[in-house]
Design an enzyme around this catalytic site. Structure first.
Site, short mmCIF file in Angstrom:
data_model
loop_
_atom_site.label_atom_id
_atom_site.label_comp_id
_atom_site.label_asym_id
_atom_site.label_seq_id
_atom_site.Cartn_x
_atom_site.Cartn_y
_atom_site.Cartn_z
N CYS A 1 0.82 -1.23 0.00
CA CYS A 1 0.00 0.00 0.00
C CYS A 1 0.85 1.27 0.00
CB CYS A 1 -0.93 0.02 1.20
SG CYS A 1 -1.97 -1.43 1.27
N HIS B 1 -3.83 6.97 1.11
CA HIS B 1 -4.07 5.65 0.52
C HIS B 1 -5.50 5.24 0.91
CE1 HIS B 1 -4.20 1.44 -0.12
NE2 HIS B 1 -4.08 1.13 1.16
N ASN C 1 -9.92 -0.86 -2.34
CA ASN C 1 -8.52 -0.63 -2.01
C ASN C 1 -7.66 -1.21 -3.14
OD1 ASN C 1 -5.90 -0.92 -1.02
ND2 ASN C 1 -6.56 -1.41 1.07
O1 UT7 Z 1 -4.60 -1.31 2.71
C1 UT7 Z 1 -3.83 -1.87 3.71
C2 UT7 Z 1 -4.32 -1.52 5.00
N1 UT7 Z 1 -5.55 -2.23 5.27
C3 UT7 Z 1 -6.36 -1.71 6.14
O2 UT7 Z 1 -6.08 -0.65 6.64
C4 UT7 Z 1 -7.57 -2.52 6.60
C5 UT7 Z 1 -7.75 -2.34 8.07
N2 UT7 Z 1 -8.83 -3.13 8.61
C6 UT7 Z 1 -10.12 -2.94 8.29
O3 UT7 Z 1 -10.42 -2.07 7.49
C7 UT7 Z 1 -11.16 -3.74 9.00
O4 UT7 Z 1 -10.55 -4.51 10.00
C8 UT7 Z 1 -11.98 -4.67 8.05
C9 UT7 Z 1 -12.84 -3.84 7.14
C10 UT7 Z 1 -11.04 -5.53 7.24
C11 UT7 Z 1 -12.88 -5.58 8.88
O5 UT7 Z 1 -13.71 -4.81 9.69
P1 UT7 Z 1 -13.85 -5.16 11.23
O6 UT7 Z 1 -14.80 -4.19 11.77
O7 UT7 Z 1 -12.48 -5.23 11.82
O8 UT7 Z 1 -14.55 -6.58 11.18
P2 UT7 Z 1 -14.06 -7.96 11.77
O9 UT7 Z 1 -13.02 -8.55 10.90
O10 UT7 Z 1 -13.76 -7.82 13.23
O11 UT7 Z 1 -15.37 -8.79 11.62
C12 UT7 Z 1 -16.57 -8.47 12.33
C13 UT7 Z 1 -17.63 -9.47 11.95
C14 UT7 Z 1 -17.18 -10.92 12.11
O12 UT7 Z 1 -18.28 -11.68 12.53
P3 UT7 Z 1 -18.46 -12.06 14.09
O13 UT7 Z 1 -17.23 -12.85 14.45
O14 UT7 Z 1 -18.57 -10.78 14.82
O15 UT7 Z 1 -19.72 -12.89 14.08
C15 UT7 Z 1 -16.81 -11.33 10.72
O16 UT7 Z 1 -16.92 -12.71 10.49
O17 UT7 Z 1 -17.99 -9.32 10.58
C16 UT7 Z 1 -17.82 -10.57 9.89
N3 UT7 Z 1 -17.36 -10.30 8.54
C17 UT7 Z 1 -18.22 -10.09 7.52
N4 UT7 Z 1 -19.55 -10.10 7.44
C18 UT7 Z 1 -20.10 -9.85 6.24
C19 UT7 Z 1 -16.10 -10.17 8.09
N5 UT7 Z 1 -16.11 -9.89 6.78
C20 UT7 Z 1 -17.41 -9.85 6.39
C21 UT7 Z 1 -18.04 -9.59 5.16
N6 UT7 Z 1 -19.38 -9.60 5.14
N7 UT7 Z 1 -17.36 -9.32 4.03
#
Ligand code: UT7
Length: 337
Positions: free
Chosen positions: A119, A264, A294
């Site tokens: 990135c 970014h 992204n």
């Molecule tokens: O470019 C390089 C840098 N990258 C970044 O900066 C990304 C940084 N991280 C993020 O943007 C976030 O962590 C994400 C967008 C990737 C994920 O968001 P989050 O709020 O951290 O969600 P999470 O991974 O903690 O997941 C929350 C819930 C989980 O379910 P439970 O365990 O709470 O039941 C996941 O299984 O959301 C679920 N989940 C989804 N649900 C529907 C994860 N992905 C999805 C999805 N659709 N695509």
């Protein structure tokens, strides 16, 4: 002893290219357990572009963006002294995409350097190009960021937290010497923290295993990107403001002096956090993640190119580029346009 000031470089041209195929969140709903509402709420993304096999490649998308950047700079491909190509999704494992872009542009003999900083790749590459111009070694440096993610994502529900985020596209900039020390790229700032290398990574196929690619790797999904989302998020919201402030302080400016911040495009929530933390109005922070997702090394030049073509960057503006991602690596560049 009097030291001679090195010349600045400036962005004389900028351009971007994205594949035609638009993939909406609703399209993804059909192939994995996800929803448009979840994706929009957690990331801000509505749609992204996916490449067409046989038409788009990481190198040729980069070349299309480069041609536009060269046109804006009033230069021909033959004027380019050096290519710097940033990508995490090269056409081949080796050679890098830089030489393929050189071939696409019909150029010979000039150097083609590949940058592997995910990135932060474009800002790292820009910094390298800036140094070559500063020292007087080259006059016209082509800096490209291009990615094809869509052929390397896990589209099963297992991979949904990562696969909904990424998109394909390319951006390019042409660096030439600035007229004076007060304009162009004022400074660049690069950082890395390898301690977190595996927090956002594609582990296989790599050289550390005797058998590089096995059926087990495919079945277990270690050939796909892994991201510890919350750890990456936590570090991103700290490092972005830090590296933006570093660039401002190095040049005697304050956040309020920024005319346009191009971060970014990692996540709209991260961008909103940066905007609030820096005390900037919404219209001074550019976002297009809604339309492209992204695109890692391509995200900063695509955003810069769109912001410029929409008239949001004018001569004399103070523009700040900032990036954070896999490595971890992070970087910024402050530019007097
Ligand atoms: O470019 C390089 C840098 N990258 C970044 O900066 C990304 C940084 N991280 C993020 O943007 C976030 O962590 C994400 C967008 C990737 C994920 O968001 P989050 O709020 O951290 O969600 P999470 O991974 O903690 O997941 C929350 C819930 C989980 O379910 P439970 O365990 O709470 O039941 C996941 O299984 O959301 C679920 N989940 C989804 N649900 C529907 C994860 N992905 C999805 C999805 N659709 N695509």
């Amino acid at each position: 002893m009097e030291t001679k000031a090195l010349r600045n470089s400036k962005i004389a041209g900028i351009g971007h290219y994205v594949p035609e195929k638009v993939v909406t969140n609703f399209d993804l709903e059909k192939i994995m357990d996800t929803t448009d509402a979840w994706i929009q709420e957690r990331t801000g993304i509505k749609e992204r572009r996916y490449f067409e096999e046989g038409k788009d490649t990481t190198a040729n998308m980069g070349a299309k963006a480069a041609v536009k950047a060269l046109e804006m700079a009033g230069l021909k491909p033959q004027d380019v002294d050096m290519i710097i190509f940033a990508t995490l999704s090269p056409d081949y494992t080796f050679p890098g995409s830089g030489v393929l872009l050189q071939r696409e542009l019909g150029l010979n003999n000039i150097p083609a350097l590949d940058v592997r900083n995910q990135c932060s790749g474009f800002v790292y590459a820009l910094s390298v190009g800036d140094q070559f111009i500063k020292t007087g070694m080259y006059n016209n440096v082509l800096v490209v960021g291009s990615e094809i993610h869509s052929s390397g994502l896990d589209f099963s529900t297992r991979g949904r937290a990562v696969s909904v985020i990424f998109g394909d596209g390319a951006g390019a900039a042409v660096l030439t010497p600035a007229n004076n020390q007060e304009t162009g790229i004022l400074s660049t700032h690069l950082h890395a923290q390898g301690e977190f290398a595996e927090e956002l990574a594609v582990i296989d196929p790599g050289s550390i295993k005797k058998e590089r690619l096995t059926h087990q790797m495919i079945d277990e999904g270690s050939i796909y990107p892994y991201m510890n989302g919350s750890t990456v998020f936590k570090h991103a919201v700290q490092r972005f403001p830090e590296v933006i402030n570093e660039a401002l302080e190095a040049n005697g400016y304050k956040p309020g002096d920024i005319d346009m911040l191009i971060p970014h495009q990692a996540n709209l929530r991260i961008t909103s956090f940066i905007q609030q933390k820096m005390g900037l109005p919404e219209d001074k922070v550019y976002s297009n993640i809604q339309r492209y997702g992204n695109t890692t090394a391509a995200s900063v030049p695509i955003a810069l190119s769109e912001a410029y073509s929409e008239g949001k960057i004018k001569k004399g503006d103070l523009v700040c580029l900032a990036a954070f991602g896999s490595g971890f690596t992070w970087a910024s560049a402050l530019i007097r346009w």
